[in-house]
Scaffold this motif. Sequence first.
Motif, PDB file in Angstrom:
ATOM      1  N   ILE A 183      20.670 -15.947 -16.434  1.00  0.00           N
ATOM      2  CA  ILE A 183      20.039 -14.641 -16.320  1.00  0.00           C
ATOM      3  C   ILE A 183      18.869 -14.549 -17.293  1.00  0.00           C
ATOM      4  O   ILE A 183      19.018 -14.850 -18.480  1.00  0.00           O
ATOM      5  CB  ILE A 183      21.049 -13.520 -16.637  1.00  0.00           C
ATOM      6  CG1 ILE A 183      22.217 -13.560 -15.646  1.00  0.00           C
ATOM      7  CG2 ILE A 183      20.373 -12.162 -16.646  1.00  0.00           C
ATOM      8  CD1 ILE A 183      21.829 -13.240 -14.226  1.00  0.00           C
ATOM      9  N   TYR A 184      17.687 -14.107 -16.786  1.00  0.00           N
ATOM     10  CA  TYR A 184      16.482 -14.010 -17.602  1.00  0.00           C
ATOM     11  C   TYR A 184      15.970 -12.565 -17.608  1.00  0.00           C
ATOM     12  O   TYR A 184      16.034 -11.859 -16.598  1.00  0.00           O
ATOM     13  CB  TYR A 184      15.388 -14.928 -17.048  1.00  0.00           C
ATOM     14  CG  TYR A 184      15.751 -16.394 -17.099  1.00  0.00           C
ATOM     15  CD1 TYR A 184      15.354 -17.199 -18.159  1.00  0.00           C
ATOM     16  CD2 TYR A 184      16.515 -16.963 -16.087  1.00  0.00           C
ATOM     17  CE1 TYR A 184      15.690 -18.549 -18.204  1.00  0.00           C
ATOM     18  CE2 TYR A 184      16.866 -18.311 -16.125  1.00  0.00           C
ATOM     19  CZ  TYR A 184      16.451 -19.094 -17.190  1.00  0.00           C
ATOM     20  OH  TYR A 184      16.809 -20.420 -17.230  1.00  0.00           O
ATOM     21  N   ASP A 185      15.432 -12.146 -18.757  1.00  0.00           N
ATOM     22  CA  ASP A 185      14.909 -10.786 -18.872  1.00  0.00           C
ATOM     23  C   ASP A 185      13.461 -10.724 -18.408  1.00  0.00           C
ATOM     24  O   ASP A 185      12.908 -11.688 -17.869  1.00  0.00           O
ATOM     25  CB  ASP A 185      15.091 -10.255 -20.295  1.00  0.00           C
ATOM     26  CG  ASP A 185      14.219 -10.980 -21.321  1.00  0.00           C
ATOM     27  OD1 ASP A 185      13.331 -11.785 -20.938  1.00  0.00           O
ATOM     28  OD2 ASP A 185      14.413 -10.744 -22.535  1.00  0.00           O
ATOM     29  N   TYR A 222      17.054  -3.088 -12.343  1.00  0.00           N
ATOM     30  CA  TYR A 222      17.840  -4.223 -11.886  1.00  0.00           C
ATOM     31  C   TYR A 222      18.561  -4.823 -13.087  1.00  0.00           C
ATOM     32  O   TYR A 222      18.171  -4.596 -14.236  1.00  0.00           O
ATOM     33  CB  TYR A 222      16.941  -5.280 -11.232  1.00  0.00           C
ATOM     34  CG  TYR A 222      16.377  -4.819  -9.910  1.00  0.00           C
ATOM     35  CD1 TYR A 222      17.162  -4.846  -8.756  1.00  0.00           C
ATOM     36  CD2 TYR A 222      15.075  -4.342  -9.823  1.00  0.00           C
ATOM     37  CE1 TYR A 222      16.647  -4.410  -7.546  1.00  0.00           C
ATOM     38  CE2 TYR A 222      14.556  -3.901  -8.619  1.00  0.00           C
ATOM     39  CZ  TYR A 222      15.352  -3.937  -7.477  1.00  0.00           C
ATOM     40  OH  TYR A 222      14.840  -3.490  -6.283  1.00  0.00           O
ATOM     41  N   TYR A 223      19.604  -5.602 -12.801  1.00  0.00           N
ATOM     42  CA  TYR A 223      20.353  -6.186 -13.914  1.00  0.00           C
ATOM     43  C   TYR A 223      19.480  -7.128 -14.727  1.00  0.00           C
ATOM     44  O   TYR A 223      19.630  -7.236 -15.946  1.00  0.00           O
ATOM     45  CB  TYR A 223      21.585  -6.929 -13.394  1.00  0.00           C
ATOM     46  CG  TYR A 223      22.441  -7.471 -14.508  1.00  0.00           C
ATOM     47  CD1 TYR A 223      23.239  -6.613 -15.263  1.00  0.00           C
ATOM     48  CD2 TYR A 223      22.420  -8.826 -14.838  1.00  0.00           C
ATOM     49  CE1 TYR A 223      24.001  -7.095 -16.312  1.00  0.00           C
ATOM     50  CE2 TYR A 223      23.182  -9.308 -15.887  1.00  0.00           C
ATOM     51  CZ  TYR A 223      23.972  -8.447 -16.617  1.00  0.00           C
ATOM     52  OH  TYR A 223      24.722  -8.929 -17.664  1.00  0.00           O
ATOM     53  N   CYS A 224      18.574  -7.813 -14.056  1.00  0.00           N
ATOM     54  CA  CYS A 224      17.694  -8.768 -14.742  1.00  0.00           C
ATOM     55  C   CYS A 224      16.405  -8.893 -13.948  1.00  0.00           C
ATOM     56  O   CYS A 224      16.269  -8.341 -12.859  1.00  0.00           O
ATOM     57  CB  CYS A 224      18.380 -10.127 -14.866  1.00  0.00           C
ATOM     58  SG  CYS A 224      18.726 -10.908 -13.263  1.00  0.00           S
ATOM     59  N   HIS A 225      15.476  -9.632 -14.493  1.00  0.00           N
ATOM     60  CA  HIS A 225      14.240  -9.911 -13.764  1.00  0.00           C
ATOM     61  C   HIS A 225      14.393 -11.143 -12.885  1.00  0.00           C
ATOM     62  O   HIS A 225      13.892 -11.170 -11.751  1.00  0.00           O
ATOM     63  CB  HIS A 225      13.076 -10.123 -14.733  1.00  0.00           C
ATOM     64  CG  HIS A 225      11.800 -10.520 -14.059  1.00  0.00           C
ATOM     65  ND1 HIS A 225      11.251  -9.804 -13.015  1.00  0.00           N
ATOM     66  CD2 HIS A 225      10.964 -11.584 -14.266  1.00  0.00           C
ATOM     67  CE1 HIS A 225      10.140 -10.390 -12.622  1.00  0.00           C
ATOM     68  NE2 HIS A 225       9.949 -11.468 -13.350  1.00  0.00           N
ATOM     69  N   ARG A 226      15.116 -12.156 -13.393  1.00  0.00           N
ATOM     70  CA  ARG A 226      15.240 -13.408 -12.638  1.00  0.00           C
ATOM     71  C   ARG A 226      16.609 -14.015 -12.875  1.00  0.00           C
ATOM     72  O   ARG A 226      17.167 -13.913 -13.971  1.00  0.00           O
ATOM     73  CB  ARG A 226      14.142 -14.387 -13.081  1.00  0.00           C
ATOM     74  CG  ARG A 226      14.049 -15.657 -12.255  1.00  0.00           C
ATOM     75  CD  ARG A 226      12.757 -16.407 -12.563  1.00  0.00           C
ATOM     76  NE  ARG A 226      12.735 -16.932 -13.921  1.00  0.00           N
ATOM     77  CZ  ARG A 226      13.090 -18.183 -14.251  1.00  0.00           C
ATOM     78  NH1 ARG A 226      13.512 -19.022 -13.316  1.00  0.00           N
ATOM     79  NH2 ARG A 226      13.023 -18.583 -15.502  1.00  0.00           N
ATOM     80  N   ALA A 227      17.157 -14.631 -11.831  1.00  0.00           N
ATOM     81  CA  ALA A 227      18.454 -15.302 -11.944  1.00  0.00           C
ATOM     82  C   ALA A 227      18.396 -16.633 -11.214  1.00  0.00           C
ATOM     83  O   ALA A 227      17.845 -16.732 -10.112  1.00  0.00           O
ATOM     84  CB  ALA A 227      19.564 -14.434 -11.366  1.00  0.00           C
ATOM     85  N   LEU A 228      18.964 -17.652 -11.831  1.00  0.00           N
ATOM     86  CA  LEU A 228      19.149 -18.953 -11.190  1.00  0.00           C
ATOM     87  C   LEU A 228      20.642 -19.126 -10.932  1.00  0.00           C
ATOM     88  O   LEU A 228      21.440 -19.075 -11.872  1.00  0.00           O
ATOM     89  CB  LEU A 228      18.624 -20.086 -12.073  1.00  0.00           C
ATOM     90  CG  LEU A 228      17.103 -20.192 -12.194  1.00  0.00           C
ATOM     91  CD1 LEU A 228      16.731 -21.221 -13.266  1.00  0.00           C
ATOM     92  CD2 LEU A 228      16.484 -20.595 -10.850  1.00  0.00           C
ATOM     93  N   ILE A 229      21.006 -19.308  -9.672  1.00  0.00           N
ATOM     94  CA  ILE A 229      22.412 -19.342  -9.288  1.00  0.00           C
ATOM     95  C   ILE A 229      22.712 -20.638  -8.555  1.00  0.00           C
ATOM     96  O   ILE A 229      21.974 -21.052  -7.659  1.00  0.00           O
ATOM     97  CB  ILE A 229      22.756 -18.143  -8.379  1.00  0.00           C
ATOM     98  CG1 ILE A 229      22.472 -16.825  -9.105  1.00  0.00           C
ATOM     99  CG2 ILE A 229      24.208 -18.189  -7.923  1.00  0.00           C
ATOM    100  CD1 ILE A 229      22.532 -15.616  -8.213  1.00  0.00           C
ATOM    101  N   ASN A 230      23.802 -21.310  -8.947  1.00  0.00           N
ATOM    102  CA  ASN A 230      24.278 -22.493  -8.247  1.00  0.00           C
ATOM    103  C   ASN A 230      25.497 -22.132  -7.414  1.00  0.00           C
ATOM    104  O   ASN A 230      26.475 -21.580  -7.926  1.00  0.00           O
ATOM    105  CB  ASN A 230      24.643 -23.599  -9.237  1.00  0.00           C
ATOM    106  CG  ASN A 230      23.427 -24.275  -9.836  1.00  0.00           C
ATOM    107  OD1 ASN A 230      22.702 -23.663 -10.621  1.00  0.00           O
ATOM    108  ND2 ASN A 230      23.198 -25.536  -9.492  1.00  0.00           N
TER     109      ASN A 230
END
Length: 241
Positions: free
Chosen positions: A205-207, A184-192
């Motif tokens: 974007i978090y690894d 996946y592009y990342c492990h975790r994402a916070l999106i507004n």
Amino acid sequence: MIKACSFFLLILVFSSSASGSHDKTDIENWLGSAAATLASTDSYTAIFHKQERISEKLTNEETIFLKFKKPFNVYMKWVKEPHKGRESLYVEGFNGNLVKIRECGLAGLVTVDIDPKSTLIMKGSRHPITDTGIEHLVKLMIENLEKGLKAQEIDIRDHGEERLYGRATRRIEITFHKNKSRNYYCHRALINLDLETKLPVRVNIYDWDDTLLESYVYESVKLDAGLTEADFDPRNSEYRF
């Protein structure tokens, strides 16, 4: 272009995983509005905030005035330090597909034409200018959501509304499989998501160590900005190439 099947899959993801006051109808309306907005908008301007982790070091936030016009014309001017005064211009299919950059430094003003993926550029950025734009962000989000849904390795949480640069947004947290090898592009994402325009206006974007890798914000987005060829002409009197 965002495919209809992608919208259907995303509706299923949000309706089954998201919590809070937003039901399936809300998400479906958002996706429909986002699709219409992206399809109908010819150009936009924004204040683009960018912060990235490069060589294990988080860079200082860059603040950039951005112009974007379809099919792929990009003009950027750094309006605050670091790099205040820098300008870049990329018009797909012109100038040998090179990006024109004007730098300010001890030697004064220097303008160069350079490959957008050159080592010199990529030393200071995680992405080339050819990845610029909200559409690229949406495409990346959809690709990873589709994969996560099909594999049943995704968790989506709705954290409710949040004010961002004076705008009402909805904050969504997306967590992918904890195994990095799943690609996946990342492990975790916070999106507004902007509640009026329905567009994603911030993504963090978090690894896999839950370390911040990238933070991108689109502030003061002006859709259908009426940009013309003159806005992407290096001879424009407002520019200093």
